[in-house]
Design a protein around this motif. Structure first.
Motif, PDB file in Angstrom:
ATOM      1  N   LEU A  55       0.818  -1.209   0.000  1.00  0.00           N
ATOM      2  CA  LEU A  55       0.000   0.000   0.000  1.00  0.00           C
ATOM      3  C   LEU A  55       0.855   1.263   0.000  1.00  0.00           C
ATOM      4  O   LEU A  55       0.510   2.260  -0.647  1.00  0.00           O
ATOM      5  CB  LEU A  55      -0.934  -0.013   1.205  1.00  0.00           C
ATOM      6  CG  LEU A  55      -2.015  -1.099   1.180  1.00  0.00           C
ATOM      7  CD1 LEU A  55      -2.810  -1.084   2.480  1.00  0.00           C
ATOM      8  CD2 LEU A  55      -2.951  -0.912  -0.006  1.00  0.00           C
ATOM      9  N   VAL A  56       1.973   1.230   0.726  1.00  0.00           N
ATOM     10  CA  VAL A  56       2.876   2.391   0.724  1.00  0.00           C
ATOM     11  C   VAL A  56       3.412   2.629  -0.685  1.00  0.00           C
ATOM     12  O   VAL A  56       3.451   3.772  -1.165  1.00  0.00           O
ATOM     13  CB  VAL A  56       4.025   2.178   1.731  1.00  0.00           C
ATOM     14  CG1 VAL A  56       5.106   3.230   1.539  1.00  0.00           C
ATOM     15  CG2 VAL A  56       3.488   2.232   3.169  1.00  0.00           C
ATOM     16  N   ARG A  57       3.804   1.557  -1.379  1.00  0.00           N
ATOM     17  CA  ARG A  57       4.306   1.708  -2.758  1.00  0.00           C
ATOM     18  C   ARG A  57       3.223   2.228  -3.693  1.00  0.00           C
ATOM     19  O   ARG A  57       3.512   2.909  -4.669  1.00  0.00           O
ATOM     20  CB  ARG A  57       4.830   0.364  -3.280  1.00  0.00           C
ATOM     21  CG  ARG A  57       6.150  -0.075  -2.671  1.00  0.00           C
ATOM     22  CD  ARG A  57       6.829  -1.156  -3.506  1.00  0.00           C
ATOM     23  NE  ARG A  57       6.025  -2.358  -3.620  1.00  0.00           N
ATOM     24  CZ  ARG A  57       6.076  -3.372  -2.777  1.00  0.00           C
ATOM     25  NH1 ARG A  57       6.880  -3.321  -1.716  1.00  0.00           N
ATOM     26  NH2 ARG A  57       5.323  -4.446  -2.968  1.00  0.00           N
ATOM     27  N   ALA A  58       1.970   1.918  -3.378  1.00  0.00           N
ATOM     28  CA  ALA A  58       0.858   2.397  -4.220  1.00  0.00           C
ATOM     29  C   ALA A  58       0.482   3.844  -3.913  1.00  0.00           C
ATOM     30  O   ALA A  58      -0.410   4.397  -4.573  1.00  0.00           O
ATOM     31  CB  ALA A  58      -0.352   1.494  -4.034  1.00  0.00           C
ATOM     32  N   GLY A  59       1.137   4.448  -2.919  1.00  0.00           N
ATOM     33  CA  GLY A  59       0.916   5.858  -2.629  1.00  0.00           C
ATOM     34  C   GLY A  59      -0.028   6.124  -1.474  1.00  0.00           C
ATOM     35  O   GLY A  59      -0.396   7.283  -1.232  1.00  0.00           O
ATOM     36  N   LEU A  60      -0.395   5.090  -0.701  1.00  0.00           N
ATOM     37  CA  LEU A  60      -1.288   5.294   0.435  1.00  0.00           C
ATOM     38  C   LEU A  60      -0.450   5.626   1.662  1.00  0.00           C
ATOM     39  O   LEU A  60       0.445   4.886   2.038  1.00  0.00           O
ATOM     40  CB  LEU A  60      -2.114   4.024   0.690  1.00  0.00           C
ATOM     41  CG  LEU A  60      -3.359   4.183   1.569  1.00  0.00           C
ATOM     42  CD1 LEU A  60      -4.356   5.144   0.930  1.00  0.00           C
ATOM     43  CD2 LEU A  60      -4.015   2.825   1.802  1.00  0.00           C
ATOM     44  N   SER A  61      -0.729   6.763   2.278  1.00  0.00           N
ATOM     45  CA  SER A  61       0.102   7.222   3.400  1.00  0.00           C
ATOM     46  C   SER A  61      -0.432   6.724   4.724  1.00  0.00           C
ATOM     47  O   SER A  61      -1.629   6.572   4.916  1.00  0.00           O
ATOM     48  CB  SER A  61       0.149   8.759   3.402  1.00  0.00           C
ATOM     49  OG  SER A  61      -1.160   9.282   3.511  1.00  0.00           O
ATOM     50  N   GLN A  62       0.494   6.480   5.661  1.00  0.00           N
ATOM     51  CA  GLN A  62       0.132   6.079   7.022  1.00  0.00           C
ATOM     52  C   GLN A  62       0.002   7.358   7.850  1.00  0.00           C
ATOM     53  O   GLN A  62       0.820   7.628   8.724  1.00  0.00           O
ATOM     54  CB  GLN A  62       1.187   5.147   7.586  1.00  0.00           C
ATOM     55  CG  GLN A  62       1.251   3.801   6.885  1.00  0.00           C
ATOM     56  CD  GLN A  62       2.456   2.987   7.319  1.00  0.00           C
ATOM     57  OE1 GLN A  62       3.522   3.082   6.735  1.00  0.00           O
ATOM     58  NE2 GLN A  62       2.277   2.170   8.344  1.00  0.00           N
ATOM     59  N   SER A  63      -1.029   8.102   7.598  1.00  0.00           N
ATOM     60  CA  SER A  63      -1.145   9.436   8.181  1.00  0.00           C
ATOM     61  C   SER A  63      -1.936   9.446   9.478  1.00  0.00           C
ATOM     62  O   SER A  63      -1.722  10.313  10.326  1.00  0.00           O
ATOM     63  CB  SER A  63      -1.825  10.377   7.178  1.00  0.00           C
ATOM     64  OG  SER A  63      -3.082   9.853   6.766  1.00  0.00           O
ATOM     65  N   ARG A  64      -2.879   8.473   9.651  1.00  0.00           N
ATOM     66  CA  ARG A  64      -3.697   8.489  10.857  1.00  0.00           C
ATOM     67  C   ARG A  64      -2.863   8.039  12.050  1.00  0.00           C
ATOM     68  O   ARG A  64      -1.965   7.213  11.946  1.00  0.00           O
ATOM     69  CB  ARG A  64      -4.888   7.553  10.664  1.00  0.00           C
ATOM     70  CG  ARG A  64      -5.871   7.572  11.812  1.00  0.00           C
ATOM     71  CD  ARG A  64      -7.017   6.587  11.579  1.00  0.00           C
ATOM     72  NE  ARG A  64      -6.534   5.276  11.215  1.00  0.00           N
ATOM     73  CZ  ARG A  64      -5.966   4.417  12.052  1.00  0.00           C
ATOM     74  NH1 ARG A  64      -5.785   4.769  13.318  1.00  0.00           N
ATOM     75  NH2 ARG A  64      -5.557   3.230  11.651  1.00  0.00           N
ATOM     76  N   HIS A  65      -3.187   8.596  13.228  1.00  0.00           N
ATOM     77  CA  HIS A  65      -2.482   8.192  14.454  1.00  0.00           C
ATOM     78  C   HIS A  65      -2.709   6.707  14.711  1.00  0.00           C
ATOM     79  O   HIS A  65      -3.841   6.222  14.660  1.00  0.00           O
ATOM     80  CB  HIS A  65      -3.018   8.990  15.654  1.00  0.00           C
ATOM     81  CG  HIS A  65      -2.416   8.573  16.951  1.00  0.00           C
ATOM     82  ND1 HIS A  65      -1.090   8.776  17.256  1.00  0.00           N
ATOM     83  CD2 HIS A  65      -2.954   7.931  18.019  1.00  0.00           C
ATOM     84  CE1 HIS A  65      -0.845   8.297  18.457  1.00  0.00           C
ATOM     85  NE2 HIS A  65      -1.962   7.771  18.954  1.00  0.00           N
ATOM     86  N   ARG A  66      -1.642   5.974  14.972  1.00  0.00           N
ATOM     87  CA  ARG A  66      -1.742   4.527  15.153  1.00  0.00           C
ATOM     88  C   ARG A  66      -2.086   4.208  16.586  1.00  0.00           C
ATOM     89  O   ARG A  66      -1.564   4.798  17.505  1.00  0.00           O
ATOM     90  CB  ARG A  66      -0.412   3.869  14.777  1.00  0.00           C
ATOM     91  CG  ARG A  66      -0.104   4.006  13.294  1.00  0.00           C
ATOM     92  CD  ARG A  66       1.308   3.602  12.972  1.00  0.00           C
ATOM     93  NE  ARG A  66       1.531   2.190  13.301  1.00  0.00           N
ATOM     94  CZ  ARG A  66       2.711   1.593  13.149  1.00  0.00           C
ATOM     95  NH1 ARG A  66       3.748   2.274  12.701  1.00  0.00           N
ATOM     96  NH2 ARG A  66       2.874   0.315  13.452  1.00  0.00           N
TER      97      ARG A  66
END
Length: 313
Positions: A302-313
């Motif tokens: 998903l990271v390679r597809a451009g989806l960012s891990q932006s939400r607080h984990r």
């Protein structure tokens, strides 16, 4: 109907000794489920992995004398709820004043009953609602979500109605301590009726754990080849996601191979969605159960597809 179990005690009563059963097992005619319990090998080979797990649990319950109420994952298997991964122990209710104990792969555990014990397919189990709340309170988040999603939908194959979140929240208030109540309520609040398979549910929980934005579920695309749905869609990133469930509930089990026609239809469907300007990512059980740092893990895909891990984990 469940395949017949063969008990060595019954066989001896009908004139067959234990040695004959052991020889039949070694020759491949029988499969040994546990000490003293067998099944015809032909019946065993026809069972998918999740039904084999059910057969092993039945073998244990029918062999154990006295109290034998199934709880948690073991009860879930009897109810037909998704259980992620292998559960080698058969979990049984320890009745007060008996404390938790183990014998072989049998484990008696103390639980506060939230609803009366019920019978399912001739086996005593905790209620369906109690079973999913136990899973939510005692298992990790990813393993608890698929069962909770499942009970929010009717189960017509087993003649079971959907459970309501309000009902589950009320029952969760009777869990034994605040930590377990909070864990269960978190799973209830996260559960979604639109998750249509255990793999989709588990994927959604992994996405949440790793801080990805919440996807739209079962989004429909209008394409030149027709209208198609995808399991996940992130409109802000114009990215669609699809879980490929070649194996039902876990990793490393016998797969259900798709036909060539199925693969071709899926390829045409994916191409039609991509033609609308949307990116497309597919993943499997192997991908969601790999460590997140693995290059083929769901997180990295998903990271390679451009989806960012932006939400607080």
């Amino acid at each position: 109907m469940d395949p017949a179990l063969i008990f060595s005690a019954d066989a001896e009563a009908s004139g067959t000794d234990r040695r004959s059963l052991a020889l039949s097992c070694r020759s491949g005619k029988l499969v040994r489920l546990r000490p003293g319990v067998y099944m015809q090998a032909d019946d065993w080979q026809k069972l998918p992995p999740w039904e084999r797990q059910r057969a092993r649990i039945r073998a244990a319950v029918e062999q154990v004398p006295g109290q034998r109420v199934l709880i948690q994952q073991s009860a879930a298997v009897i109810w037909g709820l998704p259980v992620i991964g292998d559960s080698p122990e058969v979990l049984l209710l320890a009745i007060h004043p008996t404390h938790g104990r183990r014998r072989g792969n049998l484990r008696w555990t103390e639980r506060r009953l939230l609803e009366p014990v019920t019978m399912r397919d001739g086996v005593p189990v905790t209620s369906r609602a109690h079973t999913v709340l136990d899973m939510a309170a005692y298992l990790n988040f990813e393993r608890a979500v698929p069962a909770m999603d499942h009970v929010l939908r009717p189960d017509p194959d087993r003649g079971l109605p959907a459970l309501r979140k309000e009902q589950l929240r009320e029952l969760a208030e009777h869990l034994p301590d605040s930590a377990k109540r909070l864990r269960a309520l978190r799973v209830i609040d996260f559960a979604q009726v639109l998750s249509e398979s255990a793999g989709e549910s588990y994927s959604r929980a992994v996405l949440y754990r790793h801080g990805f934005p919440d996807p739209e579920l079962q989004h429909e695309f209008a394409t030149t080849a027709g209208r198609f749905r995808t399991d996940f869609y992130w409109p802000g990133h114009k990215l669609a996601g699809e879980f490929d469930g070649s194996v039902k509930y876990g990793r490393g089990k016998a797969g259900i191979a798709p036909s060539w026609d199925t693969l071709l239809r899926e390829k045409r469907r994916e191409d039609a969605i991509r033609a609308t300007g949307v990116g497309f990512v597919r993943w499997s059980w192997n991908d969601i159960t790999r460590p997140p740092q693995h290059p083929e893990a769901l997180v990295q895909r998903l990271v390679r597809a451009g989806l960012s891990q932006s939400r607080h984990r």
